[in-house]
Design an enzyme around this catalytic site. Structure first.
Site, PDB file in Angstrom:
ATOM      1  N   MET A  96       0.814  -1.220   0.000  1.00  0.00           N
ATOM      2  CA  MET A  96       0.000   0.000   0.000  1.00  0.00           C
ATOM      3  C   MET A  96       0.846   1.267   0.000  1.00  0.00           C
ATOM      4  SD  MET A  96      -3.111  -0.931  -0.082  1.00  0.00           S
ATOM      5  CE  MET A  96      -4.248  -2.231   0.328  1.00  0.00           C
ATOM      6  N   LEU A  99       5.152   3.785  -5.398  1.00  0.00           N
ATOM      7  CA  LEU A  99       6.601   3.949  -5.551  1.00  0.00           C
ATOM      8  C   LEU A  99       6.868   5.031  -6.605  1.00  0.00           C
ATOM      9  CD1 LEU A  99       7.301   0.142  -5.437  1.00  0.00           C
ATOM     10  CD2 LEU A  99       7.992   1.815  -3.688  1.00  0.00           C
ATOM     11  N   ASN A 113       2.718  -6.215 -10.271  1.00  0.00           N
ATOM     12  CA  ASN A 113       1.691  -5.847  -9.291  1.00  0.00           C
ATOM     13  C   ASN A 113       0.419  -6.627  -9.603  1.00  0.00           C
ATOM     14  OD1 ASN A 113       0.395  -4.281  -7.199  1.00  0.00           O
ATOM     15  ND2 ASN A 113      -0.650  -3.154  -8.834  1.00  0.00           N
ATOM     16  N   HIS A 115      -3.633  -6.254  -9.317  1.00  0.00           N
ATOM     17  CA  HIS A 115      -4.692  -5.269  -9.070  1.00  0.00           C
ATOM     18  C   HIS A 115      -6.042  -5.989  -9.126  1.00  0.00           C
ATOM     19  CE1 HIS A 115      -6.589  -1.401  -8.826  1.00  0.00           C
ATOM     20  NE2 HIS A 115      -7.390  -1.781  -9.800  1.00  0.00           N
TER      21      HIS A 115
HETATM   22  C1  GRF Z   1      -5.408  -7.706  -2.964  1.00  0.00           C
HETATM   23  O1  GRF Z   1      -6.748  -7.528  -3.267  1.00  0.00           O
HETATM   24  C2  GRF Z   1      -4.544  -7.170  -4.067  1.00  0.00           C
HETATM   25  O2  GRF Z   1      -5.096  -7.318  -5.332  1.00  0.00           O
HETATM   26  C3  GRF Z   1      -4.455  -5.716  -3.709  1.00  0.00           C
HETATM   27  O3  GRF Z   1      -4.406  -5.690  -2.294  1.00  0.00           O
HETATM   28  C4  GRF Z   1      -4.997  -6.872  -1.763  1.00  0.00           C
HETATM   29  C5  GRF Z   1      -3.971  -7.538  -0.906  1.00  0.00           C
HETATM   30  O4  GRF Z   1      -4.444  -8.617  -0.176  1.00  0.00           O
HETATM   31  N1  GRF Z   1      -3.384  -5.084  -4.418  1.00  0.00           N
HETATM   32  P1  GRF Z   1      -3.466  -9.608   0.546  1.00  0.00           P
HETATM   33  O5  GRF Z   1      -2.592  -8.805   1.513  1.00  0.00           O
HETATM   34  O6  GRF Z   1      -2.628 -10.321  -0.487  1.00  0.00           O
HETATM   35  O7  GRF Z   1      -4.350 -10.564   1.287  1.00  0.00           O
END
Ligand code: GRF
Length: 205
Positions: A96, A99, A113, A115
């Site tokens: 989160m 970068l 990544n 998404h």
């Molecule tokens: C997932 O939904 C991913 O697509 C997004 O953030 C969430 C992360 O979940 N970028 P986790 O930490 O892998 O359970």
């Protein structure tokens, strides 16, 4: 054990780490022959992903933006860990923190990544976590899904590698849609993408 044919992978996390778990499980099942999960880096001390990594005997490190003082210092510290561990490929799995272009330029086609939507829908700045699924439900789309893409300087803007569609069901809440997308798309796509890229990188090594 270190296998010379394997690409060293760092997974960057902030939260629960279910996508990290999918990678760990795939590796244990022999489905990531070209990738070694070598490092898990978290920008939050309390990320449950760290516990998952430790259980799987993967090296971990915590680098927080607050402790570093500035974005540049934060990214320099991330780079230090990545370089020290000889990392070839970086996977953002629920990381989160956006970068900078300086950071992404250091690793062209070396950062992936995941998404939780079908890019170019519901992506870019502000579309993270449950917000993505809230927006999809508000729009009334009948399918959503997940995308694995390379990371460049544009948030969610890099080349798309894999996508999988998932149906939206009547009565879905952001939470139920999120869960279905994780189960049916994210946890399958991410290991597949990591192996695809690692295999390609291993050929060129
Ligand atoms: C997932 O939904 C991913 O697509 C997004 O953030 C969430 C992360 O979940 N970028 P986790 O930490 O892998 O359970």
């Amino acid at each position: 054990m270190n296998n010379p044919g394997q690409i060293k992978v760092a997974v960057l996390v902030s939260g629960g780490g279910t996508n990290l778990q999918a990678l760990i499980d795939s590796a244990a099942a022999g489905k990531l022959p070209h990738a070694k999960l070598a490092l898990v880096l978290s920008n939050r001390e309390d990320a449950y992903a760290l516990t998952r990594a430790k259980k799987a005997h993967i090296e971990t490190a915590v680098v927080t933006r607050a402790a570093c003082g500035s974005q540049a210092a934060f990214e320099a510290e991330l780079c230090r860990h990545l370089t020290e561990a000889n990392i070839d490929l970086i996977v953002l799995a629920g990381f989160m923190s956006i970068l900078s272009a300086d950071f992404t330029a250091r690793y062209p086609r070396r950062i992936l990544n995941i998404h939780p939507a079908l890019i170019p829908s519901f992506c870019g700045k502000g579309f993270y976590g449950l917000h993505v699924h809230e927006a999809a439900l508000a729009k009334g789309v009948k399918v959503s899904g997940a995308t694995v893409h390379f990371v460049n300087e544009i948030p969610d803007g890099g080349e798309i590698l894999l996508q999988k569609a998932v149906p939206v069901r009547k009565g879905d809440t952001p939470e139920t849609l999120q869960r279905r997308i994780m189960e049916q798309a994210e946890w399958k796509l991410l290991p597949r993408a990591v192996e695809l890229v690692a295999r390609d990188m291993a050929k060129k090594k």
